[in-house]
Design a protein around this motif. Sequence first.
Motif, short mmCIF file in Angstrom:
data_model
loop_
_atom_site.label_atom_id
_atom_site.label_comp_id
_atom_site.label_asym_id
_atom_site.label_seq_id
_atom_site.Cartn_x
_atom_site.Cartn_y
_atom_site.Cartn_z
N GLN A 555 -11.46 37.14 30.88
CA GLN A 555 -11.00 38.33 31.59
C GLN A 555 -11.76 39.54 31.09
O GLN A 555 -12.20 39.58 29.94
N VAL A 556 -11.90 40.52 31.97
CA VAL A 556 -12.45 41.82 31.58
C VAL A 556 -11.27 42.78 31.44
O VAL A 556 -10.36 42.78 32.27
N GLN A 557 -11.29 43.57 30.39
CA GLN A 557 -10.20 44.52 30.14
C GLN A 557 -10.76 45.91 29.88
O GLN A 557 -11.73 46.06 29.13
N VAL A 558 -10.14 46.89 30.53
CA VAL A 558 -10.45 48.29 30.23
C VAL A 558 -9.25 48.88 29.49
O VAL A 558 -8.13 48.82 29.98
N GLY A 559 -9.51 49.42 28.32
CA GLY A 559 -8.46 50.05 27.53
C GLY A 559 -7.92 49.14 26.45
O GLY A 559 -7.88 47.92 26.60
N CYS A 560 -7.51 49.76 25.35
CA CYS A 560 -6.96 48.99 24.23
C CYS A 560 -5.52 49.40 23.93
O CYS A 560 -4.86 48.77 23.10
N HIS A 561 -5.02 50.42 24.60
CA HIS A 561 -3.68 50.93 24.32
C HIS A 561 -2.68 50.14 25.16
O HIS A 561 -2.23 50.58 26.21
N SER A 562 -2.37 48.95 24.67
CA SER A 562 -1.70 47.94 25.48
C SER A 562 -0.18 48.06 25.49
O SER A 562 0.48 47.29 26.19
N ASP A 563 0.39 48.97 24.75
CA ASP A 563 1.84 49.14 24.79
C ASP A 563 2.29 49.63 26.16
O ASP A 563 1.72 50.58 26.71
N ASP A 564 3.33 48.99 26.69
CA ASP A 564 3.96 49.44 27.94
C ASP A 564 5.10 50.38 27.58
O ASP A 564 6.07 49.98 26.93
N LEU A 565 4.98 51.63 27.98
CA LEU A 565 5.96 52.66 27.60
C LEU A 565 7.00 52.91 28.68
O LEU A 565 7.72 53.91 28.62
N SER A 566 7.10 52.03 29.66
CA SER A 566 7.92 52.30 30.85
C SER A 566 9.36 52.66 30.50
O SER A 566 10.01 53.39 31.24
N GLY A 567 9.88 52.15 29.40
CA GLY A 567 11.25 52.43 29.04
C GLY A 567 11.46 53.72 28.26
O GLY A 567 12.60 54.07 27.93
N ALA A 568 10.38 54.44 27.95
CA ALA A 568 10.50 55.67 27.17
C ALA A 568 11.14 56.79 27.99
O ALA A 568 11.04 56.82 29.22
N LYS A 569 11.78 57.74 27.31
CA LYS A 569 12.42 58.86 28.00
C LYS A 569 11.39 59.86 28.50
O LYS A 569 11.62 60.56 29.49
N GLU A 570 10.26 59.94 27.80
CA GLU A 570 9.19 60.81 28.26
C GLU A 570 7.86 60.20 27.85
O GLU A 570 7.79 59.35 26.95
N PHE A 571 6.80 60.63 28.52
CA PHE A 571 5.49 60.03 28.33
C PHE A 571 4.47 61.06 27.85
O PHE A 571 4.30 62.10 28.47
#
Length: 900
Positions: A555-571
């Motif tokens: 696979q090809v991947q762009v980006g290394c910041h792999s945490d999914d923050l969808s549940g955070a109160k703010e981004f």
Amino acid sequence: MSCNEDYCTLVQGIRSVNFSGNSIPCKLLLTGDTAFPVLASPGKHVLIAASKYGKGRMVVMSHEAFFNLPQFMDFLKNAISWLKPSSEAVIGINNNLRNLEQTLLASGHTVEQISGLKKDVGVLVTNGYRDSQAKEIVTFIKEGGGVLIGAQAWHWAQTHKDDNVLCNFPGNKITSVAGIYFTGQCGEGGNFDVCEKIPWCPFYKDVRFSGDLKHLTKGVSNMDISGQSVPSELLLHGPLTFPIGLTNSNQCFFAGAYYGRGRVVVGTHEGYLSKPQLKTFLLNAISWLDKGRNGKIGVAKQLANFASILQTEDLQCVLSDIIPEVSVYCCTSYSDGEAEKVHQFVAEGGGLLIAGHAWYWSYSHPNVLSQYPGNKILNKLGISILERTATQGIYPVLDPQAEAITYHFPRAVCQLISDLKSGAELKPPLNTWLSKLRQDVSTFMRLPESPLISALQEELVHLVHGCCMPNVSKQCPAKNCSKEAFMMCLAQEVCRLDKLQDPDCESAQCNPPVTIQIDATNPGDDAWRSTGLYLPPRKTAILVFPASAVGKGLQVQVGCHSDDLSGAKEFCRAPVVVHRKGVDDEKVSISSVWGGLLYVIVKAKSQLGNIQISVQGVELAPLFIKGKINRSSWVQKVRKYPSPWAELITENIILTVPSDAIRSLEDPDTLMSQWDKIMEAIADLAAVSKKFPRPERFVTDVQISVGWMHAGYPIMCQLPSAPTLVSVEDIKKGLWGPIHELGHNQQRGVWEFPPHTTEATCNLWSVYVHETVLGIPRDKAHPALKPEIRENRIKEYMKNGANLAQWSVWTALETYLQLQEGFGWDPFKRIFAEYQTISNVSNNKNVKMNLWAEKFSQTVNKNLAPFFKAWGWPIDEETSKKLSTLPAWDQDPVKSYAMK
């Protein structure tokens, strides 16, 4: 999609169509997976539509007068040619359409004047004001005929105010089977241009389902989905769908829909069909689906219990597959063997009650939306069963008069698109739905293609292209439930669909490519291979792989910041910024709205050797590889590369940090040599190979999913950690947190006792590395290990009766530290090595704790059962008896506390 070709055929040579004049059209409503708009006004009113049903085709005009107006003749010639099942087919046409008749004759068509459907015609031209032959016309289409039909329903609606236009207007009894409906709303007039592509039109928002909800919830005060049956969630994406049951967080677990001339009710667990608390609702559902016909109810054999319930209510019921004799059919969503029959059954007036969940199926199957059996039936009807579970509970029934404030994805997303385009302030309830809309849009963008779904997906793509991305940061975060968060998530979905426009993509291909070598042999788990390249935001990288590497799981991947923050109160950044794409062809193009370092992912156990890849459209990133890049090259050139992210690599670890953190780094070799020593010690204590199957990774990020740092691949940590990770001086002062996370990655379930030791045994590595590599004694390595603090902690624990519920983190670590201080590090290494050879270890905590006590005792040749018992471990009689033959541990440190 074939509909794109059909559309081009229908509008070939047509630049505009004039709907001006006295003949006021009505709006057309489209649903299903074959209907598509042919012409829409600037106000997004569909005025001409086309579809297929069975082997045949249909074109629908929003006023029958258009059949005889000169400005429509060029289009009608195209329509007739598209509708004809063969070049010799006869066109049956009413005798009052003289202009159309002459036009078709002049074009070489064979035309016959008829007053209704007649045998041997290939295309029927008719109006939609009579339904006496509706059944015959539907059969005609299904068997391969073509129908050109025109009508307007707004006048009919004014004279039939209590009637349901979609169900009862005569023309709809023909056109609805193909997903096209005449509506009671007037359409826009004017001279309208024809689009190059199928025009997107908002979902028709004027349908109301209050009467349906009243019927369905009569005598019902709540919807009880508590208990053992765990429901899936539903996504409603069709315009004629509506929620029947919603959780407090707007997850849909029961839904209804109109499809063709029929009706559908969907439940998200088959167990609900036999649930006593839902009996009244289900009987209402059967009544609503039956539409007053008092027909026979067919029930699939898997639902025999439900059939028994219906029979006790004196309802005609038969256990069978779907058969023409039934008016309602009940089945589960676990088979699609009768999907085509079900579609036809509902389209031509049948009622469908279907129930089942998809979460369990998703554990062993990918692509729930397109491949789950129930969705092969339901997607076409505008509903999809998701792998997400809905929260169980008892929920009040929906208020039939509160449709405007009840969450319904199609209406909500169309309103959101309109408000985002206009810049209008989002108002309640829309602004309170943004978090849910974000989640549902992400799911919607993954739905299989159909004309209507693809059109809305394209509109969402255009929204990303036409809007500036929010500039969020630590100083200026976006709230979870905000339009900024919505746009960031939508942008990521556009990346995933490969529909992010890059105007410089073609010119980038003119630039000389960068050639890289990737080690595609991987004995460990899936591994990221760094390329040393960076893809700028909104740009496209083009990678060319050797044919031997295609289809091998790369696979090809762009980006290394792999945490999914969808549940955070703010981004402080977009919730998801990593984008992956499989190497399914030699040439792979990949884009990212956020940009990022470029990687090639090599799946576990790959044996592809070194592969050469050509890459265009990227920038060089600061990349130091110990042993391959010399200090002079680093200082003079490499560390100055323009990418905002840099990587430092040695055999067992890779550090990903902002480039600003390494711009002044003069001696990366010494730094990574220090890390080599740390990683060697990690391996030494864990009793594993000195060369890891894949290097560990640290990635610094402006925001992570949990804590200051957390373990995993990669280990994620906050940005302020970066200077310490790349400073020999700082590392020598102590590195407890990063080593703690590396320790987490060495923990193994066979000798872990969650939740007690989760944050305890990982610290063995922190102590070991600080003492053996950094020369920092444990009492200096962390404040919690100061002698007086340790002493008080043990006393307090023992005073409270050595309660295992309180044995965790530092208290649990004490048990292991006392063993280490009594016997050294060697027993730990030997036991960790031995556990690597043991299989079939029980997952029962008590069994595992007894096994560890036994193994450690045997390793040090001491009976440690009393020691572990004193710490509150559940040592059983069998273990005590087995260890009683070993010498006692006279220096047992717990004894002194037990005596106090």
